[in-house]
Design a protein around this motif. Structure first.
Motif, mmCIF file in Angstrom:
data_model
loop_
_atom_site.group_PDB
_atom_site.id
_atom_site.type_symbol
_atom_site.label_atom_id
_atom_site.label_comp_id
_atom_site.label_asym_id
_atom_site.label_seq_id
_atom_site.Cartn_x
_atom_site.Cartn_y
_atom_site.Cartn_z
ATOM 1 N N THR A 188 0.837 -1.109 -0.009
ATOM 2 C CA THR A 188 0.032 -0.004 0.014
ATOM 3 C C THR A 188 0.981 1.401 0.040
ATOM 4 O OG1 THR A 188 -0.073 0.043 2.280
ATOM 5 C CG2 THR A 188 -1.857 -1.234 1.222
ATOM 6 N N TYR A 191 0.357 4.156 5.411
ATOM 7 C CA TYR A 191 0.752 3.442 6.568
ATOM 8 C C TYR A 191 -0.837 3.196 7.195
ATOM 9 C CZ TYR A 191 5.461 4.014 7.059
ATOM 10 O OH TYR A 191 6.888 3.836 6.967
ATOM 11 N N HIS A 192 -1.266 2.188 7.827
ATOM 12 C CA HIS A 192 -2.570 1.935 8.376
ATOM 13 C C HIS A 192 -2.160 1.591 9.891
ATOM 14 C CE1 HIS A 192 -4.855 1.349 4.625
ATOM 15 N NE2 HIS A 192 -3.610 1.294 4.125
ATOM 16 N N ALA A 195 -0.465 -1.660 11.818
ATOM 17 C CA ALA A 195 -0.885 -2.934 11.020
ATOM 18 C C ALA A 195 0.470 -3.139 9.871
ATOM 19 C CB ALA A 195 -1.957 -2.667 10.394
ATOM 20 N N THR A 197 0.021 -5.635 7.385
ATOM 21 C CA THR A 197 -0.788 -5.954 6.330
ATOM 22 C C THR A 197 -2.306 -5.408 6.481
ATOM 23 O OG1 THR A 197 -1.836 -7.901 7.233
ATOM 24 C CG2 THR A 197 0.267 -8.151 5.972
ATOM 25 N N THR A 198 -2.687 -5.117 5.366
ATOM 26 C CA THR A 198 -4.175 -4.787 5.355
ATOM 27 C C THR A 198 -5.040 -5.372 4.034
ATOM 28 O OG1 THR A 198 -5.612 -2.751 5.236
ATOM 29 C CG2 THR A 198 -3.610 -2.640 3.873
ATOM 30 N N ARG A 199 -6.105 -5.054 3.662
ATOM 31 C CA ARG A 199 -6.747 -5.391 2.334
ATOM 32 C C ARG A 199 -6.656 -4.483 1.241
ATOM 33 N NH1 ARG A 199 -8.040 -10.835 1.635
ATOM 34 N NH2 ARG A 199 -8.592 -11.794 3.595
ATOM 35 N N ARG A 204 -4.739 -9.482 0.432
ATOM 36 C CA ARG A 204 -3.847 -9.056 1.369
ATOM 37 C C ARG A 204 -2.778 -8.562 0.858
ATOM 38 N NH1 ARG A 204 -4.896 -8.330 6.281
ATOM 39 N NH2 ARG A 204 -6.346 -10.035 6.331
ATOM 40 N N THR A 207 1.673 -3.268 4.260
ATOM 41 C CA THR A 207 1.745 -1.856 4.551
ATOM 42 C C THR A 207 3.270 -1.408 4.362
ATOM 43 O OG1 THR A 207 1.960 -1.952 6.947
ATOM 44 C CG2 THR A 207 -0.205 -1.875 5.982
#
Length: 340
Positions: A188, A191-192, A195, A197-199, A204, A207
């Motif tokens: 991605t 930043y999330h 986390a 990883t993210t969707r 999947r 980040t």
């Protein structure tokens, strides 16, 4: 590590099974505590960093008193000297971490979580290297020479890099770990939070947090190769080697925020570390030679402690004088667009 053979020292080892178990449990408890502290992302204030730094300085010093009283002055002196060496090397770790945080534009609220991943990874790697080092010293007569060669080679590299000047930027695209991760999974752009990883579009995805954590863990391998032989140059007791590494690493998260602005002023630190590593390498070589030719002198632990303190004092004073009047600019970004 003065005089006796490895087998003799093993019999006089500080690390009883109960002490090993208690120390490992304590280290794990402190790591869990740190993860709980960083569970809610926030920007670390100087007051908070100073409080945690004071705790992580008082803890190893209290342990030094315990070792001194329980196991004698020689073991206590070896522990203090080894801890000082590891703490000095850890400051160089912080400089590299600072450059990585800046290169990945890690938000200030996530910086301490990245550092904590790096510390946890470093502890695991040091444990592996300590076990390998202990086995080598027990079975290979020339292991001292191997460790000495590693330290002297590292000292030469540090000196060469210091003469050329620190590279104030890190080229993320050239890092093998980053290139490999990008081939395996999408990444991605933002930043999330903490986390990894993210969707992303139903898939999947990693980040930027995952990339910087892997980069920090990669540097841990390099530092483990240097630091473990360095402390084995002070003591052959695997327990004391582990304790010095653990206590030096556990306080890095808070120390980073205390020294953040000052790190860029320690311009002569690499010179000092190069001299210290070369000195310990020579100490190891002399110890090996003494086992072959008993007339060869050895360097006492107390003398080693004095030399290390003197070198660190000199490079600190000269660094501050060289940068007098120069405003420090922290390298790590407090925000800005993340590099995904």
């Amino acid at each position: 590590m003065i005089g006796p053979s490895s087998s003799t020292l093993a019999l006089d080892s500080v690390g009883t099974p109960a002490l090993w178990a208690g120390t490992i449990a304590g280290v794990l408890a402190l790591l869990v505590l740190d993860f709980l502290v960083t569970r809610r992302p926030h920007e670390v204030s100087l007051r908070e960093a100073l409080g945690w730094s004071a705790f992580y300085v008082a803890l190893p010093l209290a342990f030094a008193v315990f070792v001194w009283q329980r196991y004698g002055g020689e073991h206590g002196l070896e522990y203090l000297t080894g801890y000082l060496v590891e703490k000095s090397l850890s400051v160089d770790n912080l400089f590299v971490f600072m450059l990585l945080l800046a290169a990945f534009a890690v938000p200030a609220v996530l910086a301490q979580r990245v550092l904590l991943y790096g510390i946890a990874g470093a502890l695991v790697l040091r444990g592996v290297f300590i076990a390998v080092g202990a086995a080598a010293l027990e079975t290979l007569d020339w292991a001292f020479l191997l460790f000495a060669a590693i330290l002297i080679a590292t000292a030469v590299k540090l000196l060469r890099d210091a003469v050329r000047g620190h590279d104030q930027q890190v080229d993320i695209s050239s890092m093998r770990s980053v290139r490999l991760l990008r081939r395996l999974m999408p990444v991605t752009d933002e930043y999330h939070g903490p986390a990894l990883t993210t969707r992303l579009g139903g898939r999947r995805a990693l980040t930027p947090m995952a990339l910087v954590v892997v980069a920090v863990l990669g540097t841990d391998v390099v530092f483990a190769v240097d630091s473990v032989p360095a402390v084995y140059g002070i003591t052959e007791d695997p327990y004391l080697v582990f304790a010095t590494n653990a206590f030096a690493l556990l306080g890095l998260r808070a120390l980073y925020f205390v020294l953040h602005a000052a790190l860029s002023r320690l311009v002569h630190l690499s010179y000092g570390l190069a001299v210290i590593l070369a000195f310990i390498g020579a100490k190891l070589a002399l110890h090996w030679a003494h086992g072959v030719w008993p007339g060869v002198p050895q360097i006492p632990t107390l003398a080693s402690l004095g030399v290390i303190i003197a070198i660190l004092g000199v490079v600190t004073v000269t660094s501050l004088r060289a940068t007098r009047g120069v405003e420090s600019e922290p390298a790590a970004s407090a925000g800005g667009p993340p590099t995904g």
